[in-house]
Motif scaffolding. Structure first.
Motif, PDB file in Angstrom:
ATOM      1  N   ALA A  98      28.080  66.505  53.520  1.00  0.00           N
ATOM      2  CA  ALA A  98      28.849  66.586  54.759  1.00  0.00           C
ATOM      3  C   ALA A  98      27.973  67.061  55.910  1.00  0.00           C
ATOM      4  O   ALA A  98      28.105  66.588  57.035  1.00  0.00           O
ATOM      5  CB  ALA A  98      30.052  67.502  54.580  1.00  0.00           C
ATOM      6  N   SER A  99      27.072  67.978  55.626  1.00  0.00           N
ATOM      7  CA  SER A  99      26.226  68.471  56.710  1.00  0.00           C
ATOM      8  C   SER A  99      25.188  67.439  57.136  1.00  0.00           C
ATOM      9  O   SER A  99      24.656  67.510  58.225  1.00  0.00           O
ATOM     10  CB  SER A  99      25.546  69.783  56.309  1.00  0.00           C
ATOM     11  OG  SER A  99      24.601  69.554  55.280  1.00  0.00           O
ATOM     12  N   LEU A 100      24.904  66.459  56.256  1.00  0.00           N
ATOM     13  CA  LEU A 100      23.946  65.410  56.607  1.00  0.00           C
ATOM     14  C   LEU A 100      24.594  64.279  57.386  1.00  0.00           C
ATOM     15  O   LEU A 100      23.908  63.483  58.008  1.00  0.00           O
ATOM     16  CB  LEU A 100      23.299  64.847  55.341  1.00  0.00           C
ATOM     17  CG  LEU A 100      22.411  65.806  54.563  1.00  0.00           C
ATOM     18  CD1 LEU A 100      21.892  65.141  53.297  1.00  0.00           C
ATOM     19  CD2 LEU A 100      21.254  66.300  55.408  1.00  0.00           C
ATOM     20  N   ALA A 101      25.912  64.155  57.347  1.00  0.00           N
ATOM     21  CA  ALA A 101      26.601  63.109  58.094  1.00  0.00           C
ATOM     22  C   ALA A 101      26.377  63.330  59.587  1.00  0.00           C
ATOM     23  O   ALA A 101      26.366  64.462  60.058  1.00  0.00           O
ATOM     24  CB  ALA A 101      28.089  63.122  57.773  1.00  0.00           C
ATOM     25  N   GLU A 102      26.212  62.219  60.303  1.00  0.00           N
ATOM     26  CA  GLU A 102      25.950  62.324  61.732  1.00  0.00           C
ATOM     27  C   GLU A 102      27.247  62.296  62.526  1.00  0.00           C
ATOM     28  O   GLU A 102      28.135  61.509  62.244  1.00  0.00           O
ATOM     29  CB  GLU A 102      25.054  61.171  62.172  1.00  0.00           C
ATOM     30  CG  GLU A 102      23.674  61.231  61.538  1.00  0.00           C
ATOM     31  CD  GLU A 102      22.776  60.131  62.041  1.00  0.00           C
ATOM     32  OE1 GLU A 102      22.790  59.859  63.251  1.00  0.00           O
ATOM     33  OE2 GLU A 102      22.075  59.551  61.215  1.00  0.00           O
ATOM     34  N   ASP A 103      27.333  63.145  63.508  1.00  0.00           N
ATOM     35  CA  ASP A 103      28.487  63.148  64.389  1.00  0.00           C
ATOM     36  C   ASP A 103      28.421  62.024  65.408  1.00  0.00           C
ATOM     37  O   ASP A 103      29.442  61.519  65.856  1.00  0.00           O
ATOM     38  CB  ASP A 103      28.598  64.491  65.122  1.00  0.00           C
ATOM     39  CG  ASP A 103      28.957  65.622  64.184  1.00  0.00           C
ATOM     40  OD1 ASP A 103      29.610  65.366  63.158  1.00  0.00           O
ATOM     41  OD2 ASP A 103      28.581  66.768  64.487  1.00  0.00           O
ATOM     42  N   VAL A 104      27.225  61.640  65.788  1.00  0.00           N
ATOM     43  CA  VAL A 104      27.011  60.561  66.744  1.00  0.00           C
ATOM     44  C   VAL A 104      25.968  59.634  66.141  1.00  0.00           C
ATOM     45  O   VAL A 104      24.936  60.083  65.659  1.00  0.00           O
ATOM     46  CB  VAL A 104      26.502  61.099  68.103  1.00  0.00           C
ATOM     47  CG1 VAL A 104      26.220  59.959  69.061  1.00  0.00           C
ATOM     48  CG2 VAL A 104      27.501  62.082  68.693  1.00  0.00           C
ATOM     49  N   ILE A 105      26.269  58.346  66.144  1.00  0.00           N
ATOM     50  CA  ILE A 105      25.315  57.385  65.594  1.00  0.00           C
ATOM     51  C   ILE A 105      24.879  56.413  66.677  1.00  0.00           C
ATOM     52  O   ILE A 105      25.591  56.179  67.646  1.00  0.00           O
ATOM     53  CB  ILE A 105      25.906  56.603  64.399  1.00  0.00           C
ATOM     54  CG1 ILE A 105      27.147  55.809  64.827  1.00  0.00           C
ATOM     55  CG2 ILE A 105      26.235  57.531  63.250  1.00  0.00           C
ATOM     56  CD1 ILE A 105      27.648  54.841  63.786  1.00  0.00           C
ATOM     57  N   GLU A 106      23.697  55.880  66.497  1.00  0.00           N
ATOM     58  CA  GLU A 106      23.191  54.850  67.394  1.00  0.00           C
ATOM     59  C   GLU A 106      23.134  53.561  66.603  1.00  0.00           C
ATOM     60  O   GLU A 106      22.789  53.564  65.430  1.00  0.00           O
ATOM     61  CB  GLU A 106      21.787  55.208  67.879  1.00  0.00           C
ATOM     62  CG  GLU A 106      21.766  56.376  68.832  1.00  0.00           C
ATOM     63  CD  GLU A 106      20.366  56.624  69.385  1.00  0.00           C
ATOM     64  OE1 GLU A 106      19.636  55.647  69.615  1.00  0.00           O
ATOM     65  OE2 GLU A 106      20.035  57.794  69.577  1.00  0.00           O
ATOM     66  N   GLU A 107      23.511  52.471  67.260  1.00  0.00           N
ATOM     67  CA  GLU A 107      23.454  51.186  66.593  1.00  0.00           C
ATOM     68  C   GLU A 107      23.112  50.098  67.593  1.00  0.00           C
ATOM     69  O   GLU A 107      23.331  50.253  68.788  1.00  0.00           O
ATOM     70  CB  GLU A 107      24.785  50.858  65.903  1.00  0.00           C
ATOM     71  CG  GLU A 107      25.948  50.694  66.848  1.00  0.00           C
ATOM     72  CD  GLU A 107      27.250  50.411  66.129  1.00  0.00           C
ATOM     73  OE1 GLU A 107      27.335  50.612  64.921  1.00  0.00           O
ATOM     74  OE2 GLU A 107      28.189  49.978  66.804  1.00  0.00           O
ATOM     75  N   LYS A 108      22.569  49.004  67.065  1.00  0.00           N
ATOM     76  CA  LYS A 108      22.266  47.863  67.917  1.00  0.00           C
ATOM     77  C   LYS A 108      23.430  46.896  67.853  1.00  0.00           C
ATOM     78  O   LYS A 108      23.985  46.651  66.793  1.00  0.00           O
ATOM     79  CB  LYS A 108      21.002  47.167  67.443  1.00  0.00           C
ATOM     80  CG  LYS A 108      19.764  47.966  67.710  1.00  0.00           C
ATOM     81  CD  LYS A 108      18.545  47.151  67.378  1.00  0.00           C
ATOM     82  CE  LYS A 108      17.335  47.981  67.743  1.00  0.00           C
ATOM     83  NZ  LYS A 108      16.317  47.208  68.383  1.00  0.00           N
ATOM     84  N   THR A 109      23.784  46.362  69.008  1.00  0.00           N
ATOM     85  CA  THR A 109      24.807  45.338  69.085  1.00  0.00           C
ATOM     86  C   THR A 109      24.445  44.390  70.216  1.00  0.00           C
ATOM     87  O   THR A 109      23.584  44.704  71.044  1.00  0.00           O
ATOM     88  CB  THR A 109      26.214  45.959  69.255  1.00  0.00           C
ATOM     89  OG1 THR A 109      27.195  44.954  69.018  1.00  0.00           O
ATOM     90  CG2 THR A 109      26.397  46.586  70.609  1.00  0.00           C
ATOM     91  N   ILE A 110      25.068  43.264  70.259  1.00  0.00           N
ATOM     92  CA  ILE A 110      24.710  42.251  71.250  1.00  0.00           C
ATOM     93  C   ILE A 110      25.209  42.627  72.640  1.00  0.00           C
ATOM     94  O   ILE A 110      26.332  43.111  72.795  1.00  0.00           O
ATOM     95  CB  ILE A 110      25.233  40.860  70.827  1.00  0.00           C
ATOM     96  CG1 ILE A 110      24.634  39.790  71.726  1.00  0.00           C
ATOM     97  CG2 ILE A 110      26.752  40.829  70.781  1.00  0.00           C
ATOM     98  CD1 ILE A 110      24.719  38.402  71.155  1.00  0.00           C
TER      99      ILE A 110
END
Length: 174
Positions: free
Chosen positions: A30-42
């Motif tokens: 749980a502590s390794l889960a990210e609260d904010v993620i970055e992703e690529k999209t079109i």
């Protein structure tokens, strides 16, 4: 403590140790889960240009089609209907693109590979298992899908989508 109680106590102790280990593992995960993620999209500009190029490719062959781009989550980014294309081609193109998002494959490849469940998948809201959509991949990451509908046959729709990808491939490389 009598010898007859030792196996029982050993079992309880083992259970407590395993439970503690499981709780520690869950806490760490749980502590390794990210609260904010970055992703690529079109992006909108690339989506618009791909849809336009797909329509132009079909026009050159005498077909009036619609082209729809969805992002990596299946959200519509761009939908363009050529002058003489039926309004229904917009929905069909989008649902073809969604099948590509769901599978990660060209919609025709997915259709061929999953004939066993194709009738059931066609009942999923927003998904249509037909030939005519291709994944949009940048740097090995699927950022969206392009669906085309309106040519006389899904293979022709897919060919127009592929022409668009090839024409703008320099914008998909990095």
């Amino acid at each position: 403590m009598s010898p007859s109680n030792q196996p029982f106590l050993k079992s309880i102790l083992t259970s407590l140790i395993l439970s503690s280990a499981a709780i520690a593992t869950l806490s760490t995960t749980a502590s390794l889960a990210e609260d904010v993620i970055e992703e690529k999209t079109i992006g909108m500009e690339l989506a618009r240009d791909l849809a336009t190029e797909a329509i132009k490719a079909c026009r050159e062959k005498g077909y009036s089609v619609s082209a729809v781009i969805v992002d990596r989550h299946g959200n519509q980014r761009v939908a363009i209907r050529d002058d003489y294309a039926s309004r229904f081609t917009l929905q069909i193109a989008e649902e073809k693109a969604n099948s590509t998002i769901m599978s990660g494959l060209k919609s025709g490849d997915f259709r061929a590979q999953r004939g066993d469940i194709r009738p059931e998948l066609n009942h999923v809201n927003g998904v249509l298992i037909m030939v005519g959509a291709v994944p949009i991949i940048q740097g090995g990451i699927r950022i969206g899908a392009l669906g085309v509908s309106g040519a006389p046959g899904g293979e022709k729709d897919e060919a127009c989508a592929q022409v668009a990808l090839e024409k703008l491939e320099d914008r998909l490389l990095f």
